[in-house]
Design a protein around this motif. Sequence first.
Motif, PDB file in Angstrom:
ATOM      1  N   PHE A 234       0.837  -1.196   0.000  1.00 43.74           N
ATOM      2  CA  PHE A 234       0.000   0.000   0.000  1.00 43.74           C
ATOM      3  C   PHE A 234       0.878   1.254   0.000  1.00 43.74           C
ATOM      4  O   PHE A 234       2.070   1.194   0.292  1.00 43.74           O
ATOM      5  N   SER A 235       0.255   2.391  -0.303  1.00 45.71           N
ATOM      6  CA  SER A 235       0.977   3.663  -0.237  1.00 45.71           C
ATOM      7  C   SER A 235       1.244   4.011   1.220  1.00 45.71           C
ATOM      8  O   SER A 235       0.441   3.697   2.107  1.00 45.71           O
ATOM      9  N   GLU A 236       2.370   4.670   1.485  1.00 48.20           N
ATOM     10  CA  GLU A 236       2.668   5.103   2.846  1.00 48.20           C
ATOM     11  C   GLU A 236       1.626   6.110   3.310  1.00 48.20           C
ATOM     12  O   GLU A 236       1.174   6.970   2.544  1.00 48.20           O
ATOM     13  N   TYR A 237       1.290   6.029   4.575  1.00 54.37           N
ATOM     14  CA  TYR A 237       0.213   6.830   5.154  1.00 54.37           C
ATOM     15  C   TYR A 237       0.511   8.323   5.117  1.00 54.37           C
ATOM     16  O   TYR A 237      -0.380   9.145   4.917  1.00 54.37           O
ATOM     17  N   THR A 238       1.766   8.689   5.298  1.00 54.97           N
ATOM     18  CA  THR A 238       2.122  10.099   5.476  1.00 54.97           C
ATOM     19  C   THR A 238       2.623  10.772   4.202  1.00 54.97           C
ATOM     20  O   THR A 238       3.026  11.935   4.247  1.00 54.97           O
ATOM     21  N   THR A 239       2.596  10.081   3.069  1.00 58.31           N
ATOM     22  CA  THR A 239       3.119  10.670   1.830  1.00 58.31           C
ATOM     23  C   THR A 239       1.996  11.126   0.911  1.00 58.31           C
ATOM     24  O   THR A 239       0.878  10.602   0.970  1.00 58.31           O
ATOM     25  N   HIS A 240       2.321  12.084   0.059  1.00 63.05           N
ATOM     26  CA  HIS A 240       1.363  12.607  -0.919  1.00 63.05           C
ATOM     27  C   HIS A 240       1.515  11.814  -2.211  1.00 63.05           C
ATOM     28  O   HIS A 240       2.558  11.831  -2.845  1.00 63.05           O
ATOM     29  N   ASN A 241       0.452  11.110  -2.589  1.00 61.91           N
ATOM     30  CA  ASN A 241       0.520  10.254  -3.774  1.00 61.91           C
ATOM     31  C   ASN A 241      -0.430  10.695  -4.884  1.00 61.91           C
ATOM     32  O   ASN A 241      -0.304  10.251  -6.011  1.00 61.91           O
ATOM     33  N   GLY A 242      -1.392  11.549  -4.563  1.00 59.47           N
ATOM     34  CA  GLY A 242      -2.385  11.949  -5.550  1.00 59.47           C
ATOM     35  C   GLY A 242      -1.929  13.113  -6.409  1.00 59.47           C
ATOM     36  O   GLY A 242      -0.779  13.560  -6.342  1.00 59.47           O
ATOM     37  N   ASP A 243      -2.866  13.615  -7.209  1.00 56.20           N
ATOM     38  CA  ASP A 243      -2.589  14.749  -8.089  1.00 56.20           C
ATOM     39  C   ASP A 243      -2.777  16.060  -7.319  1.00 56.20           C
ATOM     40  O   ASP A 243      -3.839  16.287  -6.730  1.00 56.20           O
TER      41      ASP A 243
END
Length: 594
Positions: A234-243
């Motif tokens: 899964f993506s890390e909880y504290t990182t920005h992954n979206g647009d």
Amino acid sequence: MDQFTINLLFVGASFALYIGIAIWARAGSTSEFYAAGRGVHPVMNGMATAADWMSAASFISMAGLIAFVGYDNSTFLMGWTGGYVLLALLLAPYLRKFGKFTVSEFIGDRFYSSTARLVAVICLIVASVTYVIGQMTGVGVAFGRFLEVSNTTGLLIGACVVFAYAVFGGMKGVTYTQVAQYVVLIMAYTIPAVFISLQLTGNPIPGLGLFGEHTASGEPLLAKLDAILKELGFSEYTTHNGDTFNMVLFTLSLMIGTAGLPHVIMRFFTVPKVSDARWSAGWALVFIALLYLTAPAVGAMARLNITDMFWPNGTDGEAVTIEQIETDPRYDWMANWQKTGLLGWEDKNGDGKIQYYNDKSDAMAAKAAEKGWAGNELTNFNRDILVLANPEIANLPGWVIGLVAAGGLAAALSTAAGLLLAISSAVSHDLIKGSINPNISEKGELLSARIAMAVAIGVATYLGLNPPGFAAQTVALAFGLAAASIFPALMMGIFSKKINNSGAVAGMLAGLVVTLLYIFLHKGWFFIPGTNSFTDADPLLGTVKSTSFGAIGAAVNFGVAYLVAGMTKETPQEIKDLVESVRIPRGAGAAQDH
């Protein structure tokens, strides 16, 4: 005493309190029905506004969306909180100075047009009905679990309860009921959070515990959560992954949508003075902050607890077995929620275990093949159940679970009542009395308001059976519609003398139509499943999702309004003088009922 009985006691006691208050404060006049007789204290009004505001989306759904996405869904917190700042500074005192009962009435009088008033009624009803769908979704989830019935049956029971106390009490009854509901919901939200924070970090303040150390491992809680999620693909909880562009638009849509929501704005018509309207908004922000500062911790800690439940031996060990799920009392919550149809699992590879991981991650493909996994076996985890299931997942006492049941229902029902009141006011006061039958008696107006409310409950219940998303996502669509149609009209009505009736009508219609079309293209026509041409994963315009389009719709509204106003007859001088007087937030008169 079993959990079902405890739930019934908490929910039954809270409902008896709400309905008792509604009967005690029953509206006997249109002034009491629409504006609670203009006698509500700012602190009480702030508390009622907070309850009106903290709906199923905030209480039930928001932490779930944050838990399963992380940082990127902090937009809900930023947008909804920022909107109250806009409301307090730019709208509340000026609308109270104007001295009317409804938003549509202000728009009709400011733009000296019955057509503008009618268009405002249409915009209000579209946004409010969409919002109510999200509340009824939350009501169905809460009733379904705690009465141990299906989601559909829970929704129908909830609709009957809303009808019972919202229809009779009007704004006066709803106001005092919402004060009680705020007390219930904030206790129900924070007490489990305190327990869980103590369990995981030793800190009784959830917001501080979020940045503290995990008791068992000694490492920072967020670092531990990031590491576990990364190991499971899964993506890390504290990182920005979206647009980022969509994120900004979404935050802006929620902010200006908040400041344009009729059921929230109506609350500022209930206070005695203009200064009280501003103080009400300030107090509402304080009461809302108590929950919103806790929500990120609730989401993070719940996600960590869920992961630990499915990987009790760590992510390098074996997954939980079906036998353990069926026999270990700590897993009873899974069987309880499975009955509602909102939680499901399947042993796809037949190994007697339930592997929870991201089977869409390329990085996990090799590991899954090596271990013989056949895909993510937690097949359904509805985001709306997380907060309600949280005390059970953390194995908290039965009375805490019962309190959360009462709190979740308080949150959903308080907002549903406020929205239904806004809809009924628009139909009876603005449409019937304002346009169709100006000579209607006060008794007839109250009757038509209650009939409109009953019809709105029916429509929202029907659409709530097949909602266009989780509760918070559906509510976000409503905010987009309010942002695109109502907010610009209010802003231009207060701060621009140039906008005439033609500009206001054209702007509202343009903003509403383009936003509604964009939503229907992505969510299905009239929210009917399977009729959409695009999805939010693959949107029509670049990366702009349907929940984020409200900000663009608002820009269209402003642009069309100024363009049409520049091409048509100038605003009359008496209206310019009216705008000038509204800008001075002193000396508000009594409400004018016409």
